[in-house]
Design an enzyme around this catalytic site. Sequence first.
Site, mmCIF file in Angstrom:
data_model
loop_
_atom_site.group_PDB
_atom_site.id
_atom_site.type_symbol
_atom_site.label_atom_id
_atom_site.label_comp_id
_atom_site.label_asym_id
_atom_site.label_seq_id
_atom_site.Cartn_x
_atom_site.Cartn_y
_atom_site.Cartn_z
ATOM 1 N N TRP A 193 5.957 39.066 2.831
ATOM 2 C CA TRP A 193 4.761 39.343 3.521
ATOM 3 C C TRP A 193 4.543 40.832 3.852
ATOM 4 O O TRP A 193 5.830 41.446 4.208
ATOM 5 C CB TRP A 193 4.505 38.677 4.927
ATOM 6 C CG TRP A 193 3.418 39.079 5.598
ATOM 7 C CD1 TRP A 193 2.180 38.557 5.544
ATOM 8 C CD2 TRP A 193 3.159 40.256 6.800
ATOM 9 N NE1 TRP A 193 1.157 39.324 6.332
ATOM 10 C CE2 TRP A 193 1.834 40.124 7.028
ATOM 11 C CE3 TRP A 193 4.220 40.694 7.361
ATOM 12 C CZ2 TRP A 193 1.329 41.075 7.895
ATOM 13 C CZ3 TRP A 193 3.865 41.895 8.378
ATOM 14 C CH2 TRP A 193 2.572 41.941 8.856
ATOM 15 N N GLU A 234 3.256 35.674 1.050
ATOM 16 C CA GLU A 234 2.182 35.103 2.068
ATOM 17 C C GLU A 234 0.914 35.899 2.479
ATOM 18 O O GLU A 234 0.898 37.020 2.466
ATOM 19 C CB GLU A 234 2.982 34.992 3.496
ATOM 20 C CG GLU A 234 2.412 34.732 4.623
ATOM 21 C CD GLU A 234 3.104 34.835 5.949
ATOM 22 O OE1 GLU A 234 4.327 35.339 5.889
ATOM 23 O OE2 GLU A 234 2.621 34.449 6.864
ATOM 24 N N LYS A 236 -2.772 37.092 4.191
ATOM 25 C CA LYS A 236 -3.412 36.942 5.362
ATOM 26 C C LYS A 236 -4.717 37.227 5.568
ATOM 27 O O LYS A 236 -5.496 37.838 4.550
ATOM 28 C CB LYS A 236 -2.506 37.980 6.233
ATOM 29 C CG LYS A 236 -2.884 38.144 7.604
ATOM 30 C CD LYS A 236 -1.653 38.734 8.571
ATOM 31 C CE LYS A 236 -2.147 39.248 10.085
ATOM 32 N NZ LYS A 236 -0.750 39.173 10.819
ATOM 33 N N ASP A 267 0.208 30.432 6.206
ATOM 34 C CA ASP A 267 0.313 30.452 7.748
ATOM 35 C C ASP A 267 -0.842 30.098 8.262
ATOM 36 O O ASP A 267 -1.958 30.294 8.163
ATOM 37 C CB ASP A 267 0.806 31.928 7.872
ATOM 38 C CG ASP A 267 1.183 32.313 9.265
ATOM 39 O OD1 ASP A 267 0.531 31.823 10.312
ATOM 40 O OD2 ASP A 267 2.010 33.003 9.764
ATOM 41 N N HIS A 270 -3.396 32.471 9.393
ATOM 42 C CA HIS A 270 -3.912 33.405 8.714
ATOM 43 C C HIS A 270 -5.253 33.009 7.805
ATOM 44 O O HIS A 270 -5.611 33.484 6.986
ATOM 45 C CB HIS A 270 -2.751 33.948 7.590
ATOM 46 C CG HIS A 270 -1.722 34.678 8.303
ATOM 47 N ND1 HIS A 270 -0.731 35.041 7.630
ATOM 48 C CD2 HIS A 270 -1.583 34.762 9.477
ATOM 49 C CE1 HIS A 270 0.102 35.736 8.046
ATOM 50 N NE2 HIS A 270 -0.206 35.517 9.604
ATOM 51 N N HIS A 294 4.099 28.238 7.453
ATOM 52 C CA HIS A 294 4.207 28.844 8.433
ATOM 53 C C HIS A 294 3.400 28.317 9.504
ATOM 54 O O HIS A 294 2.374 28.485 9.770
ATOM 55 C CB HIS A 294 3.787 30.375 8.509
ATOM 56 C CG HIS A 294 5.181 31.255 7.862
ATOM 57 N ND1 HIS A 294 5.092 32.760 7.906
ATOM 58 C CD2 HIS A 294 6.142 30.878 7.301
ATOM 59 C CE1 HIS A 294 6.160 32.992 7.305
ATOM 60 N NE2 HIS A 294 6.742 32.193 7.173
ATOM 61 N N ASP A 302 -5.071 35.394 15.216
ATOM 62 C CA ASP A 302 -3.587 35.224 15.000
ATOM 63 C C ASP A 302 -2.664 35.800 15.669
ATOM 64 O O ASP A 302 -1.614 36.262 15.651
ATOM 65 C CB ASP A 302 -3.378 35.837 13.340
ATOM 66 C CG ASP A 302 -1.946 35.637 12.952
ATOM 67 O OD1 ASP A 302 -1.430 34.606 12.889
ATOM 68 O OD2 ASP A 302 -1.436 36.499 12.349
ATOM 69 N N ASP A 304 0.158 33.725 17.202
ATOM 70 C CA ASP A 304 1.231 33.195 17.142
ATOM 71 C C ASP A 304 1.767 32.596 18.489
ATOM 72 O O ASP A 304 2.969 32.854 18.793
ATOM 73 C CB ASP A 304 2.265 34.440 16.610
ATOM 74 C CG ASP A 304 1.909 34.662 15.419
ATOM 75 O OD1 ASP A 304 2.326 33.823 14.238
ATOM 76 O OD2 ASP A 304 1.749 35.934 14.967
ATOM 77 N N ASP A 334 6.435 29.924 12.542
ATOM 78 C CA ASP A 334 6.267 31.342 12.509
ATOM 79 C C ASP A 334 5.336 31.527 13.850
ATOM 80 O O ASP A 334 4.212 31.470 13.903
ATOM 81 C CB ASP A 334 5.534 31.988 11.523
ATOM 82 C CG ASP A 334 5.405 33.411 11.701
ATOM 83 O OD1 ASP A 334 6.047 34.162 12.547
ATOM 84 O OD2 ASP A 334 4.567 34.173 10.655
HETATM 85 C C1 RNT Z 1 2.622 37.939 9.981
HETATM 86 C C2 RNT Z 1 3.145 36.985 8.955
HETATM 87 C C3 RNT Z 1 4.773 37.163 9.013
HETATM 88 C C4 RNT Z 1 5.450 37.396 9.988
HETATM 89 C C5 RNT Z 1 6.902 37.276 9.893
HETATM 90 C C6 RNT Z 1 7.760 38.062 11.153
HETATM 91 O O1 RNT Z 1 1.189 37.926 10.328
HETATM 92 O O2 RNT Z 1 2.669 35.784 9.472
HETATM 93 O O3 RNT Z 1 5.060 35.821 8.354
HETATM 94 O O4 RNT Z 1 5.004 36.928 11.216
HETATM 95 O O5 RNT Z 1 7.586 37.742 8.623
HETATM 96 ZN ZN ZN Z 2 3.606 34.050 8.816
#
Ligand code: RNT
Ligand code: ZN
Length: 428
Positions: A193, A234, A236, A267, A270, A294, A302, A304, A334
Amino acid sequence: MATLPTYNTKQIEKSYDIAREMYSAFHVDTDDVLKKLETIPVSLHCWQGDDVGGFEHTESSSSGGIQATGNYPGKARNADELRQDIDKALSLIPGKHRINLHAIYAETQGKKVERDALTPEHFSCWVDWAKEKGLGVDFNPTCFAHPLADSGFTLSHSDRSIREFWIRHCIICREIGAYFGKTLEKTCVTNIWIPDGYKDLPVDRFGPRQRLKESLDEIFAKPIDEQWNKDSIESKLFGIGSECYVVGSHEFYLGYAVQKQKILCLDMGHFHPTEGVADKLSSVLLYVPEVLLHISRGVRWDSDHVVIVNDDVSALMDEIARGNLFARVHIGLDFFDASINRISAWVTGTRAVLRALLKSLLEPTPLLKGLENTGDFTSRLALLEEIKNLPWSAVWDYYCLKKDVPIGINWLHEVKKYEQAVLAQRKG
Ligand code: RNT
Ligand code: ZN
């Protein structure tokens, strides 16, 4: 703290017997489901334990637009503490799982080692530990929090020498991934990523994407045995500081993964807020070999947040279970929350994923498919709604009992004890 409930083993076994009977009325064998559940690993992201800090102590200010907020005391300050914390978390989670590392968690014995000079040796303690515990390891190059990422561009940077630095780093990470895979005899998924993108309106959208494509081609040109390392990419939608344009968008990586037959990482944070990752699996898996998830919880963005059993996670697990996609879908986590006890974050999030998974595995899918195939959508909806009331929590408690991990909220006692005994001693 007010007194939390305690659990009685006899009661749990009795409840399970009743649940087993109730499920068998729907032609679901709960014993078989539990056998299946124990074969499904979840990849625990090490970065929840130290707010995505790593152990490099870099001079850089570039977070890549990802940030843990909060300053709950007791975060891991070095790899030993981080492993100790993960051990604690794993002892409270039923089943055998995996660990997901980032390159910034290298152990360099206080020496500065550039990211394009890392070697498997810098991860040997992680591997020894994983071997001892029987854990598989997954990996990620760290293309942020570094002076050469401060401009906001890495693999798509307009400066060839900066791109080359990150290309070297990503190749090295694939090699380290293969080392994890081979040593542990469990294939490693190495996920790339990058944060690259523009805060404001770009004029040239093609250029950076062409450069990213070329960089990826160079990274993947190095042959690495897929038996030990598999490559994942990955996408986003946007990040902090890349609101207007993200080079590695979903379309970009979907196209790349289809063309080069790479693992596509989806993810949950994302995508547009009303877009569901659950809905994407049946499309992308027709074209890409495998998917890495993720699992995350975006709150308005986003963000998290720690994963819970919500509709998004339930729908995702339903989709995997209904299609029996376990051989092609890697389940990774994640999220990072620094405002609560970090071990509790891992435990809450991982147990949530497993609970959602169990709930999905217990679904009477053939019955529902039968209704769907005969066009009885009235019954399909009615049944989908009613089965939410089946006693899956009794099956979960029984699973925890059999796996010798705390039942229900009992795990929190352990985390609180650990907080007192271990985390409270960590100062500075
Ligand atoms: C960032 C991505 C990525 C990170 C990790 C730490 O937006 O989601 O996966 O969160 O690699
Ligand atoms: Zn991620």
